[in-house]
Design a protein around this motif. Sequence first.
Motif, mmCIF file in Angstrom:
data_model
loop_
_atom_site.group_PDB
_atom_site.id
_atom_site.type_symbol
_atom_site.label_atom_id
_atom_site.label_comp_id
_atom_site.label_asym_id
_atom_site.label_seq_id
_atom_site.Cartn_x
_atom_site.Cartn_y
_atom_site.Cartn_z
ATOM 1 N N ILE A 63 -3.588 5.500 -7.855
ATOM 2 C CA ILE A 63 -3.231 6.050 -6.548
ATOM 3 C C ILE A 63 -3.189 4.949 -5.496
ATOM 4 C CG2 ILE A 63 -3.968 7.633 -4.719
ATOM 5 C CD1 ILE A 63 -5.253 9.354 -6.977
ATOM 6 N N SER A 64 -4.166 4.057 -5.516
ATOM 7 C CA SER A 64 -4.197 2.944 -4.576
ATOM 8 C C SER A 64 -2.960 2.071 -4.746
ATOM 9 C CB SER A 64 -5.465 2.116 -4.786
ATOM 10 O OG SER A 64 -5.510 1.016 -3.908
ATOM 11 N N ASN A 65 -2.559 1.855 -5.991
ATOM 12 C CA ASN A 65 -1.371 1.060 -6.272
ATOM 13 C C ASN A 65 -0.117 1.720 -5.692
ATOM 14 O OD1 ASN A 65 -1.294 -1.490 -7.671
ATOM 15 N ND2 ASN A 65 0.213 -0.577 -9.051
ATOM 16 N N ALA A 66 -0.011 3.030 -5.887
ATOM 17 C CA ALA A 66 1.144 3.772 -5.360
ATOM 18 C C ALA A 66 1.184 3.696 -3.842
ATOM 19 C CB ALA A 66 1.081 5.224 -5.823
ATOM 20 N N VAL A 67 0.019 3.767 -3.212
ATOM 21 C CA VAL A 67 -0.053 3.701 -1.750
ATOM 22 C C VAL A 67 0.375 2.312 -1.254
ATOM 23 C CG1 VAL A 67 -1.625 3.708 0.221
ATOM 24 C CG2 VAL A 67 -1.824 5.481 -1.536
ATOM 25 N N LYS A 68 -0.116 1.267 -1.901
ATOM 26 C CA LYS A 68 0.182 -0.102 -1.467
ATOM 27 C C LYS A 68 1.674 -0.383 -1.425
ATOM 28 C CE LYS A 68 -4.026 -2.237 -3.322
ATOM 29 N NZ LYS A 68 -4.549 -3.095 -4.421
ATOM 30 N N PHE A 69 2.387 0.098 -2.434
ATOM 31 C CA PHE A 69 3.787 -0.281 -2.558
ATOM 32 C C PHE A 69 4.743 0.807 -2.094
ATOM 33 C CE2 PHE A 69 1.467 -2.772 -5.783
ATOM 34 C CZ PHE A 69 1.706 -4.037 -5.255
ATOM 35 N N SER A 70 4.208 1.828 -1.416
ATOM 36 C CA SER A 70 5.062 2.862 -0.828
ATOM 37 C C SER A 70 5.464 2.467 0.587
ATOM 38 C CB SER A 70 4.324 4.205 -0.782
ATOM 39 O OG SER A 70 4.176 4.748 -2.072
ATOM 40 N N ARG A 71 6.618 2.915 1.003
ATOM 41 C CA ARG A 71 7.065 2.677 2.369
ATOM 42 C C ARG A 71 6.380 3.680 3.295
ATOM 43 N NH1 ARG A 71 11.564 2.237 -0.908
ATOM 44 N NH2 ARG A 71 12.596 0.193 -0.897
ATOM 45 N N ASP A 72 6.148 3.282 4.512
ATOM 46 C CA ASP A 72 5.547 4.182 5.499
ATOM 47 C C ASP A 72 6.374 5.458 5.611
ATOM 48 O OD1 ASP A 72 3.765 2.175 5.861
ATOM 49 O OD2 ASP A 72 4.359 1.669 7.907
ATOM 50 N N GLY A 73 5.669 6.603 5.585
ATOM 51 C CA GLY A 73 6.347 7.881 5.682
ATOM 52 C C GLY A 73 6.882 8.392 4.359
ATOM 53 N N PRO A 119 -2.964 6.801 7.764
ATOM 54 C CA PRO A 119 -2.413 6.076 8.915
ATOM 55 C C PRO A 119 -0.951 5.668 8.730
ATOM 56 C CG PRO A 119 -4.583 5.222 8.319
ATOM 57 C CD PRO A 119 -4.153 6.117 7.205
ATOM 58 N N ARG A 120 -0.486 5.636 7.508
ATOM 59 C CA ARG A 120 0.891 5.207 7.238
ATOM 60 C C ARG A 120 1.838 6.397 7.091
ATOM 61 N NH1 ARG A 120 0.824 1.602 2.198
ATOM 62 N NH2 ARG A 120 3.052 1.618 2.720
ATOM 63 N N GLY A 121 1.327 7.596 7.305
ATOM 64 C CA GLY A 121 2.166 8.776 7.253
ATOM 65 C C GLY A 121 2.650 9.144 5.863
ATOM 66 N N LEU A 122 1.936 8.717 4.843
ATOM 67 C CA LEU A 122 2.324 9.048 3.466
ATOM 68 C C LEU A 122 1.967 10.491 3.144
ATOM 69 C CD1 LEU A 122 1.179 5.802 1.610
ATOM 70 C CD2 LEU A 122 3.494 6.446 2.257
ATOM 71 N N ILE A 123 2.768 11.110 2.289
ATOM 72 C CA ILE A 123 2.565 12.506 1.897
ATOM 73 C C ILE A 123 2.319 12.565 0.392
ATOM 74 C CG2 ILE A 123 3.620 14.793 1.768
ATOM 75 C CD1 ILE A 123 5.319 14.022 4.191
ATOM 76 N N GLY A 127 8.346 3.726 -3.744
ATOM 77 C CA GLY A 127 8.175 2.416 -3.138
ATOM 78 C C GLY A 127 9.193 1.383 -3.563
ATOM 79 N N ALA A 128 8.756 0.121 -3.545
ATOM 80 C CA ALA A 128 9.660 -1.008 -3.780
ATOM 81 C C ALA A 128 10.102 -1.126 -5.227
ATOM 82 C CB ALA A 128 8.974 -2.310 -3.345
ATOM 83 N N GLY A 129 9.313 -0.573 -6.151
ATOM 84 C CA GLY A 129 9.661 -0.688 -7.560
ATOM 85 C C GLY A 129 9.205 -2.007 -8.157
#
Length: 262
Positions: free
Chosen positions: A163-173, A134-138, A195-197
């Motif tokens: 993987i869940s951690n990477a998804v949480k802190f990644s920006r949409d898209g 839903p967040r458009g992550l690739i 993501g935010a780092g």
Amino acid sequence: MIRRLVDSTRWRFIACVVVSNLLSGLVSAFVWLPLASRFWEADKTLGPWIPMLLSILLAIPISSFISRGGLTKEQQAEYLDFIVEESERLSKLASNVLLISRYENQKLVAEQTDYDLDEQIRTSVLRLESQWAPRGLIFELDLPRLPYRNNSEMMEHVWTNLISNAVKFSRDGGAIFISGTQETGRIIVTVRDEGAGIRPQDLGHIFDKFYQGDSSRVSVGNGLGLALVHRIVELSGGSITAESTLGKGSTFRLELPVHSTA
């Protein structure tokens, strides 16, 4: 005037949020951790019942709050959605506490089987699709066949958390990169996000239990996922390191022996 403010549904909702988070913190710090450790050592069959019993105790005052009059159906639905989210968070916290307790007391890896690690990682990505799609992550995967021997159920916790951690802190898209290679006697897997780092002062503590670093991370985790990952990798005879740059993302690098510690 003060009475109206206290009686307003807005402040009831805020009180619900505050109480729920306080209960979560108190339970995790003073109840679940010691109880899980004691029950697990005394009788492994009782461990899984602890979260359910505590959830029931926590649900009693909250359900009583919802059942009181003065709330519209829309407000009740809003509060119930919030409680479902908090219940899921508490459930994850309870599960991670029990897993941490279990693996900290474990010295050897039992029930090892031969399987392909690359397929396990791909499956983990697909299982978490509801979080990233839903967040458009690739996801960019570079995973050749990686024959591996270990407890597959135990290793699933590693990939799910990373993987869940990477998804949480990644920006949409944004994009998440997972690669794997096999060298002499070992497998190297990296998980990188954009993501935010992580702040430099926090980087050395991310594998500590209940450590969450800056306040922006408090609402999206419980500070146990990476501690669990670290313990499982350590138990498997491997190692995990992290590098991060604020505003550019983080990279986790795992080195695992092809045949886990017996």
